[in-house]
Design a protein around this motif. Sequence first.
Motif, PDB file in Angstrom:
ATOM      1  N   LEU A 134       0.844  -1.206   0.000  1.00  0.00           N
ATOM      2  CA  LEU A 134       0.000   0.000   0.000  1.00  0.00           C
ATOM      3  C   LEU A 134       0.874   1.249   0.000  1.00  0.00           C
ATOM      4  CD1 LEU A 134      -2.867  -0.969   2.489  1.00  0.00           C
ATOM      5  CD2 LEU A 134      -3.112  -0.490   0.053  1.00  0.00           C
ATOM      6  N   LEU A 189       1.935   2.175  -3.290  1.00  0.00           N
ATOM      7  CA  LEU A 189       0.858   2.718  -4.127  1.00  0.00           C
ATOM      8  C   LEU A 189       0.471   4.140  -3.698  1.00  0.00           C
ATOM      9  CD1 LEU A 189      -1.492  -0.402  -4.435  1.00  0.00           C
ATOM     10  CD2 LEU A 189      -0.147   0.640  -6.269  1.00  0.00           C
ATOM     11  N   ARG A 202     -10.780   6.518   2.128  1.00  0.00           N
ATOM     12  CA  ARG A 202      -9.394   6.134   1.849  1.00  0.00           C
ATOM     13  C   ARG A 202      -9.279   4.605   1.759  1.00  0.00           C
ATOM     14  NH1 ARG A 202      -5.261   8.354  -0.560  1.00  0.00           N
ATOM     15  NH2 ARG A 202      -3.287   8.059   0.477  1.00  0.00           N
ATOM     16  N   GLU A 207     -10.692   3.149  -1.356  1.00  0.00           N
ATOM     17  CA  GLU A 207      -9.743   3.264  -2.466  1.00  0.00           C
ATOM     18  C   GLU A 207      -8.699   2.135  -2.384  1.00  0.00           C
ATOM     19  OE1 GLU A 207      -8.028   7.194  -2.654  1.00  0.00           O
ATOM     20  OE2 GLU A 207      -6.742   6.613  -4.347  1.00  0.00           O
ATOM     21  N   MET A 208      -8.222   1.852  -1.176  1.00  0.00           N
ATOM     22  CA  MET A 208      -7.261   0.746  -0.996  1.00  0.00           C
ATOM     23  C   MET A 208      -7.865  -0.584  -1.432  1.00  0.00           C
ATOM     24  SD  MET A 208      -5.730   1.552   2.804  1.00  0.00           S
ATOM     25  CE  MET A 208      -5.448   3.260   3.286  1.00  0.00           C
ATOM     26  N   CYS A 209      -9.135  -0.777  -1.113  1.00  0.00           N
ATOM     27  CA  CYS A 209      -9.811  -2.024  -1.487  1.00  0.00           C
ATOM     28  C   CYS A 209      -9.846  -2.170  -2.992  1.00  0.00           C
ATOM     29  CB  CYS A 209     -11.237  -2.044  -0.948  1.00  0.00           C
ATOM     30  SG  CYS A 209     -11.308  -2.337   0.818  1.00  0.00           S
ATOM     31  N   ARG A 210     -10.226  -1.072  -3.663  1.00  0.00           N
ATOM     32  CA  ARG A 210     -10.362  -1.138  -5.116  1.00  0.00           C
ATOM     33  C   ARG A 210      -9.012  -1.326  -5.798  1.00  0.00           C
ATOM     34  NH1 ARG A 210     -11.962   3.636  -6.428  1.00  0.00           N
ATOM     35  NH2 ARG A 210     -12.565   4.417  -4.381  1.00  0.00           N
ATOM     36  N   ARG A 211      -7.959  -0.772  -5.192  1.00  0.00           N
ATOM     37  CA  ARG A 211      -6.655  -0.833  -5.852  1.00  0.00           C
ATOM     38  C   ARG A 211      -5.834  -2.050  -5.457  1.00  0.00           C
ATOM     39  NH1 ARG A 211      -3.451   4.399  -6.275  1.00  0.00           N
ATOM     40  NH2 ARG A 211      -2.208   2.956  -7.536  1.00  0.00           N
ATOM     41  N   LEU A 212      -6.050  -2.598  -4.247  1.00  0.00           N
ATOM     42  CA  LEU A 212      -5.183  -3.703  -3.824  1.00  0.00           C
ATOM     43  C   LEU A 212      -5.865  -4.785  -2.978  1.00  0.00           C
ATOM     44  CD1 LEU A 212      -2.090  -4.630  -3.726  1.00  0.00           C
ATOM     45  CD2 LEU A 212      -2.131  -3.714  -1.408  1.00  0.00           C
ATOM     46  N   ASN A 271     -10.039  -8.316  -4.855  1.00  0.00           N
ATOM     47  CA  ASN A 271     -10.118  -8.587  -6.289  1.00  0.00           C
ATOM     48  C   ASN A 271     -11.597  -8.471  -6.642  1.00  0.00           C
ATOM     49  OD1 ASN A 271     -10.564  -9.761  -8.742  1.00  0.00           O
ATOM     50  ND2 ASN A 271      -9.224 -11.503  -8.399  1.00  0.00           N
ATOM     51  N   THR A 272     -11.980  -7.301  -7.165  1.00  0.00           N
ATOM     52  CA  THR A 272     -13.409  -7.023  -7.308  1.00  0.00           C
ATOM     53  C   THR A 272     -14.100  -7.829  -8.401  1.00  0.00           C
ATOM     54  OG1 THR A 272     -12.874  -5.098  -8.648  1.00  0.00           O
ATOM     55  CG2 THR A 272     -13.257  -4.710  -6.308  1.00  0.00           C
TER      56      THR A 272
END
Lengths: 91, 91
Positions: free
Chosen positions: A25, A28, B57, B60-65, B68-69
């Motif tokens: 993180l 990123l 915030r 955003e972390m969930c969506r980026r890392l 796995n959506t």
Amino acid sequence: MKVRVLVRLKPGILDVQGAAVQRALGGLGFGDVRELRVGKLIEVEVDAPTAERARARVDEMCRRLLANTILEDYTIETDSAEHLAPPGAVR
Amino acid sequence: MKVRVLVRLKPGILDVQGAAVQRALGGLGFGDVRELRVGKLIEVEVDAPTAERARARVDEMCRRLLANTILEDYTIETDSAEHLAPPGAVR
């Protein structure tokens, strides 16, 4: 009866996975993460007449299989607390 | 600000680990388990002035890392909901 179990490493135990995720993180641009720990979420649908009975049953499952109580702590939450989000909800 | 993320496989996705655990529980005499699914619990301590900001915030972390959506759903819970059990508590 739906029961949610949260399994976490005990506070003193090094969380290698959590440290790796926190580091990733940081890479990123999420430098605002002070701590991050990864645990397990286990959602159980169990046949039981009452929430109390379901909770007792799941507690037994945790002690016998779901958690390694030497390294891990666990928390049991039942639906009756009415704050369990439905799967998929972003709250 | 403490934020809890629950990451689960989407409803249609086969949960191999959950099926294995359910089977093992059956072998231990826990035949009353109707369904069991295993997911991830991620507890993040994030620097943010408000719960709303922390939640945004972490989303955003969930969506980026963190999630796995394509395969997974996630739920974000903040401390302000005041129902987060302390680590180690058995409720």
